[in-house]
Scaffold this active site. Sequence first.
Site, PDB file in Angstrom:
ATOM      1  N   ARG A 175       0.770  -1.228  -0.096  1.00 27.08           N
ATOM      2  CA  ARG A 175      -0.069  -0.107  -0.165  1.00 27.08           C
ATOM      3  C   ARG A 175       0.835   1.306  -0.068  1.00 27.08           C
ATOM      4  NH1 ARG A 175      -4.549   0.011   4.460  1.00 27.08           N
ATOM      5  NH2 ARG A 175      -5.641   1.686   3.044  1.00 27.08           N
ATOM      6  N   CYS A 233      -1.344   6.192   9.085  1.00 28.72           N
ATOM      7  CA  CYS A 233      -1.797   5.020   8.403  1.00 28.72           C
ATOM      8  C   CYS A 233      -2.962   5.194   7.288  1.00 28.72           C
ATOM      9  CB  CYS A 233      -2.160   3.990   9.224  1.00 28.72           C
ATOM     10  SG  CYS A 233      -3.781   4.225  10.260  1.00 28.72           S
TER      11      CYS A 233
END
Length: 276
Positions: A175, A233
Amino acid sequence: MHPLIEVPALDRLLRRQTPVVLLDVRWHLAGPPGIESYRRGHLPGAVFVDLDRDVAGPPGPGGRHPLPGPVVFESAMRRAGVSQDSMVVVYDDADSTSAARVWWSLRYFGHERVRVLDGGYRAWTEAGHRVSTAEPEVKPGDFIANPGRLPVLDAEGAAELARAGVLLDARAAERYRGEQEPVDPVAGHIPGARNAPTSGNVGVDGRFLPPELLRERFAKLGATDALDVGAYCGSGVTAAHEILALNLAGIPAALYVGSWSNWVTDPSNPVATGDD
């Protein structure tokens, strides 16, 4: 107060009937709701806390899990039985990902006496301790939310920290590199951020690594107590786990609560891909 508590220590407290507020915050990004796990079995006396409803505000431009308003958080903690002087122990399934967000939130809103059960529900059951399916009767607490007790970042602050300090991206490497993005509309990372997946903070049993190993891990990424450090995050949940790991390593750090889900709402914010 040390942020972690081990299963034997918690068991001793409960056997001595020491007043402890147990919060079950099992939560799954993809999977059955945590309340289903709670109803199948939980630590005796534990109260379920819904991460989406009780520990985050409504999703929107602020991100998928923005900070809840003080009144919302205060009410949720009071319903769970938290008072000003309560000893609170928070747990999730095993790796403390969602428990860390509640630990951080209580600290942010001014409650110091909170610890995370290292290894969570799995460690408790593997040690042979009994569980319950009964939902306890809760005496409402008198907790008062006093926000601002821990440092936070907004998008501008995160960008500056990536340039002048150390900004850690707590998501999985694929990611971070922008190779896949299962949740947010844009893939990649904040330019200058360094990838530090939270999976590297714990062992295979879900327990946190010893402080010296965490210090070594973060030092390799340039994060020490001599620099300004922050973490983000996807939506501010796993980044709270990173903040807890940094705390164990003796490194103060700020949380970008809105995280990537807030960053990508502004098309003027730059996006980096690959290894930075």
